[in-house]
Write a protein that holds these residues in place. Sequence first.
Motif, PDB file in Angstrom:
ATOM      1  N   ALA A   1      54.007  80.540   0.282  1.00 49.44           N
ATOM      2  CA  ALA A   1      55.043  79.525   0.406  1.00 49.44           C
ATOM      3  C   ALA A   1      55.447  79.344   1.872  1.00 49.44           C
ATOM      4  O   ALA A   1      55.421  80.298   2.651  1.00 49.44           O
ATOM      5  N   THR A   2      55.790  78.109   2.211  1.00 50.17           N
ATOM      6  CA  THR A   2      56.293  77.802   3.551  1.00 50.17           C
ATOM      7  C   THR A   2      57.578  77.002   3.419  1.00 50.17           C
ATOM      8  O   THR A   2      57.832  76.354   2.401  1.00 50.17           O
ATOM      9  N   LEU A   3      58.392  77.042   4.468  1.00 51.77           N
ATOM     10  CA  LEU A   3      59.687  76.364   4.455  1.00 51.77           C
ATOM     11  C   LEU A   3      59.761  75.312   5.551  1.00 51.77           C
ATOM     12  O   LEU A   3      59.180  75.475   6.625  1.00 51.77           O
ATOM     13  N   GLY A   4      60.474  74.238   5.264  1.00 49.93           N
ATOM     14  CA  GLY A   4      60.726  73.195   6.253  1.00 49.93           C
ATOM     15  C   GLY A   4      61.997  72.463   5.869  1.00 49.93           C
ATOM     16  O   GLY A   4      62.561  72.683   4.783  1.00 49.93           O
ATOM     17  N   PRO A   5      62.476  71.578   6.720  1.00 53.13           N
ATOM     18  CA  PRO A   5      63.695  70.839   6.392  1.00 53.13           C
ATOM     19  C   PRO A   5      63.443  69.804   5.309  1.00 53.13           C
ATOM     20  O   PRO A   5      62.431  69.103   5.327  1.00 53.13           O
ATOM     21  N   ALA A   6      64.360  69.708   4.346  1.00 51.61           N
ATOM     22  CA  ALA A   6      64.274  68.686   3.299  1.00 51.61           C
ATOM     23  C   ALA A   6      64.930  67.415   3.798  1.00 51.61           C
ATOM     24  O   ALA A   6      65.913  67.450   4.550  1.00 51.61           O
TER      25      ALA A   6
ATOM     26  N   LEU B   1      62.981  72.362   2.210  1.00 54.25           N
ATOM     27  CA  LEU B   1      61.822  71.986   1.399  1.00 54.25           C
ATOM     28  C   LEU B   1      60.874  73.181   1.371  1.00 54.25           C
ATOM     29  O   LEU B   1      60.330  73.586   2.400  1.00 54.25           O
ATOM     30  N   ARG B   2      60.710  73.751   0.184  1.00 57.57           N
ATOM     31  CA  ARG B   2      59.817  74.901   0.017  1.00 57.57           C
ATOM     32  C   ARG B   2      58.508  74.413  -0.588  1.00 57.57           C
ATOM     33  O   ARG B   2      58.489  73.796  -1.653  1.00 57.57           O
ATOM     34  N   CYS B   3      57.409  74.682   0.106  1.00 52.89           N
ATOM     35  CA  CYS B   3      56.083  74.260  -0.347  1.00 52.89           C
ATOM     36  C   CYS B   3      55.290  75.498  -0.766  1.00 52.89           C
ATOM     37  O   CYS B   3      55.124  76.433   0.031  1.00 52.89           O
ATOM     38  N   LEU B   4      54.809  75.493  -2.002  1.00 57.93           N
ATOM     39  CA  LEU B   4      54.067  76.619  -2.556  1.00 57.93           C
ATOM     40  C   LEU B   4      52.622  76.206  -2.801  1.00 57.93           C
ATOM     41  O   LEU B   4      52.353  75.237  -3.523  1.00 57.93           O
ATOM     42  N   ASP B   5      51.689  76.926  -2.191  1.00 52.06           N
ATOM     43  CA  ASP B   5      50.279  76.706  -2.443  1.00 52.06           C
ATOM     44  C   ASP B   5      49.933  77.395  -3.758  1.00 52.06           C
ATOM     45  O   ASP B   5      49.932  78.633  -3.842  1.00 52.06           O
ATOM     46  N   MET B   6      49.635  76.607  -4.787  1.00 51.45           N
ATOM     47  CA  MET B   6      49.394  77.163  -6.113  1.00 51.45           C
ATOM     48  C   MET B   6      48.111  77.999  -6.157  1.00 51.45           C
ATOM     49  O   MET B   6      47.946  78.844  -7.037  1.00 51.45           O
ATOM     50  N   GLU B   7      47.183  77.789  -5.211  1.00 51.89           N
ATOM     51  CA  GLU B   7      45.918  78.516  -5.227  1.00 51.89           C
ATOM     52  C   GLU B   7      46.019  79.878  -4.547  1.00 51.89           C
ATOM     53  O   GLU B   7      45.260  80.786  -4.850  1.00 51.89           O
ATOM     54  N   THR B   8      46.982  80.027  -3.618  1.00 51.75           N
ATOM     55  CA  THR B   8      47.101  81.285  -2.877  1.00 51.75           C
ATOM     56  C   THR B   8      48.425  82.003  -3.131  1.00 51.75           C
ATOM     57  O   THR B   8      48.543  83.198  -2.847  1.00 51.75           O
TER      58      THR B   8
ATOM     59  N   GLU C   1      55.896  81.403 -11.179  1.00 51.01           N
ATOM     60  CA  GLU C   1      55.483  81.951  -9.877  1.00 51.01           C
ATOM     61  C   GLU C   1      55.836  83.429  -9.767  1.00 51.01           C
ATOM     62  O   GLU C   1      57.009  83.793  -9.785  1.00 51.01           O
ATOM     63  N   PRO C   2      54.820  84.311  -9.652  1.00 48.17           N
ATOM     64  CA  PRO C   2      55.111  85.728  -9.413  1.00 48.17           C
ATOM     65  C   PRO C   2      55.621  85.919  -7.982  1.00 48.17           C
ATOM     66  O   PRO C   2      55.022  85.431  -7.027  1.00 48.17           O
ATOM     67  N   ILE C   3      56.751  86.582  -7.853  1.00 52.51           N
ATOM     68  CA  ILE C   3      57.365  86.738  -6.532  1.00 52.51           C
ATOM     69  C   ILE C   3      56.703  87.881  -5.778  1.00 52.51           C
ATOM     70  O   ILE C   3      56.487  88.977  -6.307  1.00 52.51           O
ATOM     71  N   CYS C   4      56.375  87.596  -4.514  1.00 51.47           N
ATOM     72  CA  CYS C   4      55.737  88.594  -3.653  1.00 51.47           C
ATOM     73  C   CYS C   4      56.200  88.366  -2.222  1.00 51.47           C
ATOM     74  O   CYS C   4      57.090  87.552  -1.964  1.00 51.47           O
ATOM     75  N   GLY C   5      55.605  89.086  -1.295  1.00 55.52           N
ATOM     76  CA  GLY C   5      56.004  88.945   0.108  1.00 55.52           C
ATOM     77  C   GLY C   5      55.748  87.558   0.661  1.00 55.52           C
ATOM     78  O   GLY C   5      56.425  87.115   1.592  1.00 55.52           O
ATOM     79  N   ASN C   6      54.765  86.841   0.091  1.00 53.85           N
ATOM     80  CA  ASN C   6      54.450  85.492   0.557  1.00 53.85           C
ATOM     81  C   ASN C   6      55.420  84.434   0.046  1.00 53.85           C
ATOM     82  O   ASN C   6      55.291  83.257   0.391  1.00 53.85           O
TER      83      ASN C   6
END
Length: 336
Positions: free
Chosen positions: A141-146, A131-138, A109-114
């Motif tokens: 990333a979004t965060l929520g409770p694990a 819980l970090r969810c990464l959209d592989m197409e865009t 995963e290339p790190i960027c502002g998203n």
Amino acid sequence: MVPADLNVLKCCQSWVDDGYAVVLVTVLRTWGSSPRPPGSMMALREDGAVSGSVSGGCIEDDLIHEMREEGVRALCADALPALRKYGVRAEDAHRFGLPCGGTMELVLEPICGNSVLPELVEQLEQRKAVLRCLDMETGIATLGPAQSGDLPVLVEGRSFRHALGPRYRLIVIGAGELSRYFCMVASGLNFDILVCDPRKDYLVDWDLPDIPVTREMPDDVVLQANPDSRTAVVTLTHDPKLDDLALMHALQSDAFYVGALGSRSNNTRRVERLRDYFDLPQEALSRLHGPAGLYIGSKTPPEIALSILAEMIAAKNGVLLSSQPSVSEGKALLVS
């Protein structure tokens, strides 16, 4: 006490802030034997600097070489997350040092502002389960409770989910021979360990450089740590001046395990002191594992360390054990 995962993420963010291109590499899946479990992470900087690990070294070397020679786009086409497998063929397994039959799949995963790393680091520093969810197409990333049942990593369609949270912590009071064996095994169980012993003479022979030791007073260490439900506190000194105050604070915390070394008679006197001098209620006293450890006929420091760790792991995993049997019974009984 910085967990390895958090250190990798902080390195990622620091390098990006300094203007470097960075790829975050995460072990997604493994088949057969593998050097590192799913969820293991490594930060890879454009000049080849790394933080963390995903294998015994050969996979890191391959990624470093590719990054240096061809840049981020060689690892992540179109600057988007990508999947990569190692060890599918026998010659690959041999080349990359994977055990026989071992295969691992990585997320690059290339790190960027998203990537929302600052927010992720902030929550992890607060010892939150995230819980970090990464959209592989865009690459967004979004965060929520694990939740407690979340797998370390999971791919659903093109969404990569990574459950992150504080490692289980272990605060050990005392740096004697028993503590050394105790910490060696606990380190292999992936505990984040801090040893506390203000006695200078006991630190002379401490030879575990990866396990930090502090000379602060144990009660101050426990108070500062503010033990939560992922923390264990174990006292191994036999010295009431060091153990009692630390136990008093630990027993009134959310620590999942509080244990104290000593004989039955010593433990009886310890409980009396905690009750009579420190006014600990019975509810708190009942949480004390003393004498700490399962009865396995242990005599030597390594055997005693094993017995305490077995009891501690049972508590961590929610396994209920009966009260300690007498020596004549010769075994510990598991409560179904």
